[in-house]
Design an enzyme around this catalytic site. Structure first.
Site, PDB file in Angstrom:
ATOM      1  N   ASP A  21       6.637  -2.848  -0.276  1.00 45.41           N
ATOM      2  CA  ASP A  21       6.206  -4.250  -0.318  1.00 45.41           C
ATOM      3  C   ASP A  21       7.427  -5.145  -0.139  1.00 45.41           C
ATOM      4  O   ASP A  21       8.403  -5.023  -0.879  1.00 45.41           O
ATOM      5  CB  ASP A  21       5.525  -4.520  -1.669  1.00 45.41           C
ATOM      6  CG  ASP A  21       5.146  -5.982  -1.840  1.00 45.41           C
ATOM      7  OD1 ASP A  21       5.021  -6.681  -0.815  1.00 45.41           O
ATOM      8  OD2 ASP A  21       4.982  -6.412  -2.998  1.00 45.41           O
ATOM      9  N   ASN A  23       7.207  -8.691   0.029  1.00 47.51           N
ATOM     10  CA  ASN A  23       7.056 -10.083  -0.416  1.00 47.51           C
ATOM     11  C   ASN A  23       6.462 -10.233  -1.815  1.00 47.51           C
ATOM     12  O   ASN A  23       6.010 -11.320  -2.187  1.00 47.51           O
ATOM     13  CB  ASN A  23       6.225 -10.881   0.602  1.00 47.51           C
ATOM     14  CG  ASN A  23       4.807 -10.309   0.720  1.00 47.51           C
ATOM     15  OD1 ASN A  23       4.522  -9.252   0.162  1.00 47.51           O
ATOM     16  ND2 ASN A  23       3.948 -11.000   1.417  1.00 47.51           N
ATOM     17  N   ASP A  25       3.721  -9.208  -3.287  1.00 48.39           N
ATOM     18  CA  ASP A  25       2.291  -9.341  -3.609  1.00 48.39           C
ATOM     19  C   ASP A  25       1.668  -8.008  -4.065  1.00 48.39           C
ATOM     20  O   ASP A  25       0.464  -7.913  -4.265  1.00 48.39           O
ATOM     21  CB  ASP A  25       1.503  -9.930  -2.423  1.00 48.39           C
ATOM     22  CG  ASP A  25       1.501  -9.004  -1.217  1.00 48.39           C
ATOM     23  OD1 ASP A  25       2.158  -7.935  -1.273  1.00 48.39           O
ATOM     24  OD2 ASP A  25       0.850  -9.342  -0.213  1.00 48.39           O
ATOM     25  N   ASP A  29       3.780  -3.513   3.291  1.00 50.06           N
ATOM     26  CA  ASP A  29       3.548  -4.325   4.495  1.00 50.06           C
ATOM     27  C   ASP A  29       4.493  -3.930   5.624  1.00 50.06           C
ATOM     28  O   ASP A  29       5.369  -3.076   5.458  1.00 50.06           O
ATOM     29  CB  ASP A  29       3.682  -5.814   4.156  1.00 50.06           C
ATOM     30  CG  ASP A  29       4.926  -6.090   3.312  1.00 50.06           C
ATOM     31  OD1 ASP A  29       6.005  -5.607   3.717  1.00 50.06           O
ATOM     32  OD2 ASP A  29       4.815  -6.738   2.242  1.00 50.06           O
ATOM     33  N   ASP A  98      -3.030   4.559  14.407  1.00 49.18           N
ATOM     34  CA  ASP A  98      -4.282   5.166  13.988  1.00 49.18           C
ATOM     35  C   ASP A  98      -5.395   4.492  14.789  1.00 49.18           C
ATOM     36  O   ASP A  98      -5.459   3.260  14.853  1.00 49.18           O
ATOM     37  CB  ASP A  98      -4.491   4.927  12.483  1.00 49.18           C
ATOM     38  CG  ASP A  98      -5.153   6.099  11.800  1.00 49.18           C
ATOM     39  OD1 ASP A  98      -6.181   6.566  12.323  1.00 49.18           O
ATOM     40  OD2 ASP A  98      -4.654   6.540  10.745  1.00 49.18           O
ATOM     41  N   HIS A 328      -2.911  11.133   3.706  1.00 49.02           N
ATOM     42  CA  HIS A 328      -3.466  10.139   2.772  1.00 49.02           C
ATOM     43  C   HIS A 328      -4.845  10.529   2.237  1.00 49.02           C
ATOM     44  O   HIS A 328      -5.402   9.819   1.412  1.00 49.02           O
ATOM     45  CB  HIS A 328      -3.539   8.787   3.481  1.00 49.02           C
ATOM     46  CG  HIS A 328      -4.524   8.804   4.619  1.00 49.02           C
ATOM     47  ND1 HIS A 328      -4.344   9.575   5.739  1.00 49.02           N
ATOM     48  CD2 HIS A 328      -5.712   8.189   4.779  1.00 49.02           C
ATOM     49  CE1 HIS A 328      -5.378   9.423   6.546  1.00 49.02           C
ATOM     50  NE2 HIS A 328      -6.220   8.585   5.998  1.00 49.02           N
ATOM     51  N   ASP A 329      -5.422  11.613   2.756  1.00 52.00           N
ATOM     52  CA  ASP A 329      -6.743  12.050   2.291  1.00 52.00           C
ATOM     53  C   ASP A 329      -6.658  13.287   1.406  1.00 52.00           C
ATOM     54  O   ASP A 329      -7.688  13.815   0.976  1.00 52.00           O
ATOM     55  CB  ASP A 329      -7.638  12.406   3.491  1.00 52.00           C
ATOM     56  CG  ASP A 329      -7.986  11.200   4.338  1.00 52.00           C
ATOM     57  OD1 ASP A 329      -8.073  10.088   3.783  1.00 52.00           O
ATOM     58  OD2 ASP A 329      -8.166  11.381   5.557  1.00 52.00           O
TER      59      ASP A 329
HETATM   60  C1  GLC Z   1     -10.647   9.707   8.139  1.00 45.42           C
HETATM   61  C2  GLC Z   1      -9.530   9.007   7.416  1.00 45.42           C
HETATM   62  C3  GLC Z   1      -9.994   8.620   6.060  1.00 45.42           C
HETATM   63  C4  GLC Z   1     -11.152   7.669   6.207  1.00 45.42           C
HETATM   64  C5  GLC Z   1     -12.245   8.250   7.093  1.00 45.42           C
HETATM   65  C6  GLC Z   1     -13.185   7.191   7.559  1.00 45.42           C
HETATM   66  O1  GLC Z   1     -10.989  10.890   7.541  1.00 45.42           O
HETATM   67  O2  GLC Z   1      -8.392   9.810   7.405  1.00 45.42           O
HETATM   68  O3  GLC Z   1      -8.993   8.060   5.279  1.00 45.42           O
HETATM   69  O4  GLC Z   1     -11.682   7.371   4.956  1.00 45.42           O
HETATM   70  O5  GLC Z   1     -11.739   8.853   8.248  1.00 45.42           O
HETATM   71  O6  GLC Z   1     -12.550   6.366   8.484  1.00 45.42           O
HETATM   72 CA    CA Z   2       3.348  -7.288   0.643  1.00 45.11          CA
END
Ligand code: GLC
Ligand code: CA
Length: 558
Positions: A21, A23, A25, A29, A98, A328-329
């Site tokens: 981050d 700034n 908040d 970012d 992405d 991230h999943d």
């Molecule tokens: C993919 C992403 C996940 C998201 C899902 C719906 O699996 O990696 O984070 O929730 O698609 O877009």
């Molecule tokens: Ca920020």
């Protein structure tokens, strides 16, 4: 095999909300990313995969896009984006975006129009159906709990959403939709980006008729056989390739849940007609069960070896692999298959890294993995932010499928939020991530585990990743060598070889804290020595009989 930059690259995934981050908040970012590019340069990665930064109402943290050509206010402006892109390129780092085009946000202007009337020109951008006997058009459940259909008052019809009801699925059978998507991709390519990670791209083509699926514990039918790797998916990706991808020099990777090796050979064929590579899920799904991902079963090493070996061997010379433990999943692999106690954390993190990074394919490092970040001791449901976790809790606990205490344990083990807490930069308040209040809690172990401490010490996890990445860049065998598994039935040791011409690597990893003995296989037993390419213990020497210590990993070169 043809040499290409994306086969030789190491990718680093940034989940912007949790990276840095700038700034105060409490939300990471774009300027925060720009600030940390030198850190990534030092790590040695070649490419950043940026999780979505587009305009979004944030129902699923940016995976619900309302404007593909705009930047989410939380993350900054298009000027910030352009500055980040230029600063990355100056450092020789490429940016992969992405691409979330299985669905949009329900706040995307296309959907706002589409739901207005049956005659609206945007109607067929989405998948609308009449109800059946006053109920949903079929029995499919959504990935984020509840039915995969939402009733819409205005036209008294249902729209399909495989994810949340704020993520309506686009109708890829409509050529106008495909054209819109390709134009938008082209717009980003013109800006100078270097590739796409394609979100749930295996789900864009649904079986006509949308048949009911087999009913699971949650009471809903599974859509997978009818929506994953559907009838036209390859045709649409070939069209995308012709219209956009083939015109640029890109890295493309498709997130393909439900993909088999046979399918992957089409998606990621070395002929280059579709994508460069896919993310397969078989190794991540090994600890799934009746209540889907929600349990705390451990992945069995023999099964893990079998799955990864199948991918290594079957794609060899035909298609290209991606390599990942984390994103991230997924919860942190270190807490899943390594050991996150302070005694074994670093050694097991290095072992896992060795095991993955010596394979064939393009490796992905997820933010914080290079620091040895772990799962998070979430206490109550209120600590979670992830829509999947929160909805699953209500559906499974509310529906009497799991009891509350078990579900909390499973969330703590498997929730996606384990990967989404802020990157731990230093030991100051909020781990140096923000001067404000972070949008999700910081892992309390940040005083011990943080980038500043990792950078200060030569034998840290960070410097081990740095070495692995540098080794890949300077050894063709790590990129292109053929893979062969040893000891398939050993429950503790993952050992394999890589071969290129007359060069060979032997990779040996102990996945347990107990000591293991390892006898050199026949083909190496005549040798009287071998070079240690890398190891997570200091004093490793070549021997016919090795005693592997807790989580020991070593790579010999012949
Ligand atoms: C993919 C992403 C996940 C998201 C899902 C719906 O699996 O990696 O984070 O929730 O698609 O877009
Ligand atoms: Ca920020």
């Amino acid at each position: 095999m043809e040499k290409t930059w994306w086969k030789e690259a190491v990718v680093y995934q940034i989940y912007p909300r949790s990276f840095k981050d700038s700034n105060g908040d409490g939300i990471g970012d774009l300027n925060g990313i720009t600030e940390k590019l030198d850190y990534l340069k030092e790590l040695g990665i070649d490419v950043i995969w940026l999780s979505p930064v587009y305009e979004s109402p944030n129902d699923d943290n940016g995976y619900d896009i309302s404007n593909y050509r705009g930047i989410m206010k939380d993350f900054g402006t298009m000027e910030d984006y352009d500055r980040m892109l230029a600063a990355a390129h100056e450092r020789g780092i490429r940016i992969v975006m992405d691409l979330v085009v299985n669905h949009t946000s329900d706040e995307h202007p296309w959907f706002v129009e589409s739901r207005k009337s049956k005659e609206n020109p945007y109607r067929d951008y989405y998948i609308w159906r009449e109800g059946k006997d006053g109920k949903e058009p079929n029995n499919w459940g959504s990935c984020f709990s509840g039915p995969a259909w939402e009733y819409d008052e205005a036209t008294q019809m249902y729209f399909l959403h495989l994810f949340s009801k704020k993520q309506p699925d686009l109708n890829w059978d409509n050529p106008v939709v495909r054209k819109e998507v390709f134009d938008m991709m082209d717009w980003w390519c013109q800006k100078g980006i270097d590739g796409f990670r394609m979100d749930v791209i295996s789900m864009i083509s649904k079986v006509p008729g949308l048949p009911d699926g087999e009913v699971g514990k949650n009471g809903y039918g599974s859509f997978s056989p009818y929506a994953c790797n559907g009838p036209h998916v390859h045709e649409y990706l070939q069209e995308m390739n012709r219209e956009v991808l083939s015109k640029y020099d890109l890295l493309t990777v498709g997130e393909c849940s439900g993909v088999t090796v046979e399918e992957a050979k089409k998606y990621a064929s070395l002929d280059g007609g579709e994508l460069n590579m896919v993310f397969q899920f078989e190794h991540m799904d090994l600890d799934g069960g009746e209540t889907f991902k929600w349990n705390d079963r451990k992945i069995d090493l023999v099964e893990l070896k079998e799955v990864l070996t199948k991918w290594q061997v079957s794609l060899m010379g035909k298609a290209w692999n991606s390599l990942y433990w984390c994103n991230h999943d997924q919860p942190r692999m270190l807490s899943r298959m390594g050991n996150d106690s302070s005694k074994y954390r670093e050694i097991s993190a290095k072992m896992l890294a060795t095991c993955l990074h010596m394979m064939q394919g393009t490796p992905y490092v997820y933010q914080g993995e290079e620091l040895g970040m772990t799962n998070v001791p979430f206490e109550t449901l209120e600590d979670f932010r992830d829509i999947e976790s929160i909805n699953a809790y209500h559906e499974l606990v509310g529906g009497g499928v799991l009891d509350a205490e078990d579900m909390m344990r499973f969330l703590r083990y498997k929730s996606r939020d384990n990967a989404r807490t802020p990157v731990q930069w230093d030991d100051s308040e909020n781990a140096g991530f923000t001067t404000g209040t972070p949008w999700i809690m910081v892992n309390p172990n940040y005083k011990e585990i943080n980038a500043k401490e990792q950078l200060s010490r030569e034998d840290s996890v960070f410097h081990y990743y740095q070495k692995l990445i540098a080794l890949r860049h300077s050894n063709d065998i790590i990129v292109y060598g053929a893979y062969e598994l040893l000891l398939p039935d050993d429950p503790a040791i993952y050992a394999y070889t890589r071969t290129l011409g007359d060069e060979k690597l032997l990779v040996i990893c102990n996945f347990k804290k107990e000591e293991q003995s390892f006898t050199m296989p026949e083909e190496f037993s005549g040798k009287d020595q071998a070079e240690v390419l890398i190891s997570n213990y200091k004093d490793v020497k070549w021997a016919q009989e090795l005693t592997l210590r807790a989580y020991e990993a070593v790579v010999f070169r012949f």
